[in-house]
Scaffold this motif. Structure first.
Motif, mmCIF file in Angstrom:
data_model
loop_
_atom_site.group_PDB
_atom_site.id
_atom_site.type_symbol
_atom_site.label_atom_id
_atom_site.label_comp_id
_atom_site.label_asym_id
_atom_site.label_seq_id
_atom_site.Cartn_x
_atom_site.Cartn_y
_atom_site.Cartn_z
ATOM 1 N N VAL A 166 0.897 -1.169 0.000
ATOM 2 C CA VAL A 166 0.000 0.000 0.000
ATOM 3 C C VAL A 166 0.927 1.208 0.000
ATOM 4 N N PHE A 167 0.890 1.980 -1.072
ATOM 5 C CA PHE A 167 1.906 3.019 -1.266
ATOM 6 C C PHE A 167 1.363 4.421 -0.978
ATOM 7 N N ASN A 168 2.120 5.156 -0.168
ATOM 8 C CA ASN A 168 1.824 6.553 0.167
ATOM 9 C C ASN A 168 0.370 6.787 0.590
ATOM 10 N N HIS A 169 -0.071 5.946 1.519
ATOM 11 C CA HIS A 169 -1.388 6.119 2.131
ATOM 12 C C HIS A 169 -1.231 7.027 3.356
ATOM 13 N N ALA A 170 -2.006 8.084 3.413
ATOM 14 C CA ALA A 170 -1.923 9.021 4.549
ATOM 15 C C ALA A 170 -3.113 8.819 5.477
ATOM 16 N N ASP A 171 -2.838 8.685 6.766
ATOM 17 C CA ASP A 171 -3.898 8.639 7.769
ATOM 18 C C ASP A 171 -3.388 9.368 9.018
ATOM 19 N N THR A 172 -3.914 9.084 10.193
ATOM 20 C CA THR A 172 -3.456 9.807 11.395
ATOM 21 C C THR A 172 -2.558 8.910 12.261
ATOM 22 N N SER A 173 -1.941 7.917 11.615
ATOM 23 C CA SER A 173 -1.098 6.960 12.338
ATOM 24 C C SER A 173 0.248 7.564 12.750
ATOM 25 N N PHE A 174 0.935 6.827 13.611
ATOM 26 C CA PHE A 174 2.291 7.178 14.048
ATOM 27 C C PHE A 174 3.215 7.313 12.841
ATOM 28 N N GLU A 175 3.097 6.374 11.892
ATOM 29 C CA GLU A 175 3.991 6.406 10.727
ATOM 30 C C GLU A 175 3.688 7.592 9.803
ATOM 31 N N SER A 176 2.405 7.923 9.628
ATOM 32 C CA SER A 176 2.062 9.098 8.812
ATOM 33 C C SER A 176 2.568 10.380 9.474
ATOM 34 N N TRP A 177 2.446 10.409 10.786
ATOM 35 C CA TRP A 177 2.895 11.576 11.575
ATOM 36 C C TRP A 177 4.399 11.809 11.398
ATOM 37 N N LEU A 178 5.188 10.734 11.577
ATOM 38 C CA LEU A 178 6.645 10.913 11.457
ATOM 39 C C LEU A 178 7.061 11.167 10.012
ATOM 40 N N PHE A 179 6.320 10.624 9.050
ATOM 41 C CA PHE A 179 6.622 10.924 7.643
ATOM 42 C C PHE A 179 6.385 12.417 7.385
ATOM 43 N N GLU A 180 5.276 12.916 7.901
ATOM 44 C CA GLU A 180 4.979 14.340 7.734
ATOM 45 C C GLU A 180 6.007 15.214 8.457
ATOM 46 N N ARG A 181 6.553 14.695 9.556
ATOM 47 C CA ARG A 181 7.556 15.457 10.312
ATOM 48 C C ARG A 181 8.968 15.312 9.735
ATOM 49 N N GLY A 182 9.123 14.567 8.649
ATOM 50 C CA GLY A 182 10.416 14.571 7.966
ATOM 51 C C GLY A 182 11.161 13.261 7.866
ATOM 52 N N ALA A 183 10.594 12.176 8.371
ATOM 53 C CA ALA A 183 11.265 10.879 8.181
ATOM 54 C C ALA A 183 11.413 10.622 6.686
ATOM 55 N N SER A 184 12.584 10.137 6.261
ATOM 56 C CA SER A 184 12.837 9.957 4.825
ATOM 57 C C SER A 184 11.894 8.925 4.216
ATOM 58 N N HIS A 185 11.603 7.871 4.964
ATOM 59 C CA HIS A 185 10.659 6.857 4.502
ATOM 60 C C HIS A 185 10.125 6.115 5.721
ATOM 61 N N THR A 186 8.904 5.626 5.589
ATOM 62 C CA THR A 186 8.307 4.876 6.687
ATOM 63 C C THR A 186 7.635 3.624 6.128
ATOM 64 N N ALA A 187 7.705 2.549 6.908
ATOM 65 C CA ALA A 187 7.004 1.325 6.543
ATOM 66 C C ALA A 187 6.204 0.837 7.734
ATOM 67 N N CYS A 188 5.031 0.317 7.443
ATOM 68 C CA CYS A 188 4.237 -0.389 8.436
ATOM 69 C C CYS A 188 4.081 -1.791 7.873
ATOM 70 N N VAL A 189 4.771 -2.753 8.479
ATOM 71 C CA VAL A 189 4.750 -4.115 7.938
ATOM 72 C C VAL A 189 3.689 -4.942 8.653
ATOM 73 N N GLU A 190 3.076 -5.845 7.900
ATOM 74 C CA GLU A 190 1.972 -6.653 8.417
ATOM 75 C C GLU A 190 2.274 -8.132 8.201
ATOM 76 N N THR A 191 2.353 -8.891 9.324
ATOM 77 C CA THR A 191 2.423 -10.351 9.228
ATOM 78 C C THR A 191 1.013 -10.898 9.452
ATOM 79 N N PRO A 192 0.723 -12.088 8.910
ATOM 80 C CA PRO A 192 -0.654 -12.612 8.965
ATOM 81 C C PRO A 192 -0.951 -13.386 10.250
ATOM 82 N N GLY A 193 -1.976 -12.930 10.982
ATOM 83 C CA GLY A 193 -2.334 -13.538 12.266
ATOM 84 C C GLY A 193 -2.840 -14.960 12.162
ATOM 85 N N GLN A 194 -3.194 -15.391 10.960
ATOM 86 C CA GLN A 194 -3.680 -16.766 10.794
ATOM 87 C C GLN A 194 -2.527 -17.754 10.584
#
Ligand code: NI
Length: 258
Positions: free
Chosen positions: A210-238
Motif C-alpha cells: 500500500v503506497f503513500n497512504h496518509a492517515d493519522t497513524s504514528f507512521e504518517s505523523w513521522l513521515f509528515e515530520r520529515g522521516a525519509s521513509h516509513t514502513a508499516c509491515v503486516e504479518t498474517p495472524g492466521q
C-alpha cells in the motif's frame, strides 16, 4: 472484534500476552548487550520503554523501529526480542537505532487491539476523526526525539489478525516504492504468501504494498515530520506464531540494511 482476546503460544509454551515474561527477556537482553533502556513515562503504572542508540553512533543513519501499537499483534514485540538476541554487533552498529519495543502494554496483556481505555494507540497523531490515545499523547510529548530518531527511516511492526497473507504500507517521496520497501516485502514473503492485488483495510494494495497512504497513524505523523521513509509491515495472524515472530525479526534486520 475489538473485544476479542487473541493469544498464541511461543515455542517454549509462553503465552503471547505474558507481559512479565516478555519484560524479563527484554531486560536480560538489554543488560547483556549494554543497551540503554529508558522509560518515556508510565500509563497507569505500565512503562512505555525506549531503547536509545549506542554511544558514538551520532554520525550514522538514524532509524527507528516501533512495535506493539495493537495488543492483538504480539509478533512485533516478541520479534524485537528475537532481533535483539540474534542481530550481529556489526549490523546493530551500522546505524543509530532507536527502538520502541512495546507501545500498548495494556492491550498486549489483554490480547486486545485497543488499550485499556478503548483507544487506538496508532491513531490521532494528526488532525482527524480519532483523538490521540494515552500512549499517543506520551509519544507526542517526545516528538522532537522521535522525529530525529526516524530521520533516516521508520519501521512500524504490525500484524493483520484475520489474514493469511503478508503486505506492507510504504511512504516515501517518490513515484513508486524504492528498493528498501521491496527488500522488506521480499523478507516478509520468505515466510508468507503476498496479499493479492486489490483492497486491504480500505486501501489499494498492489504487489503487496500500500503506497503513500496518509492517515493519522504514528507512521504518517513521522513521515509528515520529515522521516525519509516509513514502513508499516503486516504479518498474517492466521499463520504460525513463531513464523510471524521470525518474520518480524528478519524484517528488522532487513530494515537496518537501508
Ligand atoms: Ni496494527
Amino acid at each position: 472484534m475489538e473485544s476479542t482476546t487473541w493469544r498464541w503460544q511461543l515455542a517454549d509454551g509462553t503465552a503471547s500476552n505474558d507481559w512479565d515474561a516478555w519484560s524479563r527477556r527484554l531486560h536480560a537482553i538489554a543488560a547483556r548487550r549494554g543497551l540503554d533502556l529508558l522509560r518515556l513515562g508510565r500509563i497507569d503504572g505500565d512503562p512505555l520503554l525506549l531503547i536509545a542508540p549506542g554511544p558514538g553512533s551520532a554520525a550514522r543513519p538514524r532509524r527507528l523501529i516501533a512495535s506493539g501499537f495493537h495488543g492483538e499483534e504480539p509478533a512485533g514485540p516478541w520479534g524485537v526480542l528475537a532481533f535483539l538476541e540474534n542481530v550481529s554487533d556489526e549490523l546493530l552498529g551500522a546505524c543509530a537505532l532507536t527502538l520502541l519495543p512495546l507501545v500498548n502494554v495494556s492491550g498486549f496483556r489483554a490480547g486486545r487491539r485497543l488499550n485499556a481505555y478503548g483507544e487506538n494507540p496508532n491513531r490521532g497523531y494528526l488532525p482527524g476523526a480519532e483523538a490521540a490515545s494515552q500512549e499517543g499523547l506520551l509519544l507526542m510529548e517526545h516528538a522532537g526525539l522521535l522525529t530525529e530518531a526516524a530521520r533516516d527511516g521508520l519501521l512500524s511492526c504490525h500484524e493483520d489478525v484475520l489474514l493469511e497473507h503478508c503486505y506492507l504500507y510504504a511512504n516515501e517521496h517518490g513515484e513508486q516504492p524504492g528498493a528498501w520497501a521491496a527488500r522488506l516485502l521480499a523478507t516478509n514473503a520468505e515466510f508468507f504468501p503476498i496479499h493479492p492485488d486489490g483492497e486491504v483495510d480500505g486501501c489499494t494494495v498492489r504487489g503487496g504494498i500500500v503506497f503513500n497512504h496518509a492517515d493519522t497513524s504514528f507512521e504518517s505523523w513521522l513521515f509528515e515530520r520529515g522521516a525519509s521513509h516509513t514502513a508499516c509491515v503486516e504479518t498474517p495472524g492466521q499463520a504460525d506464531f513463531m513464523q510471524r515472530v521470525a518474520a518480524q525479526a528478519a524484517m528488522m534486520r532487513a530494515f537496518l540494511m537501508g
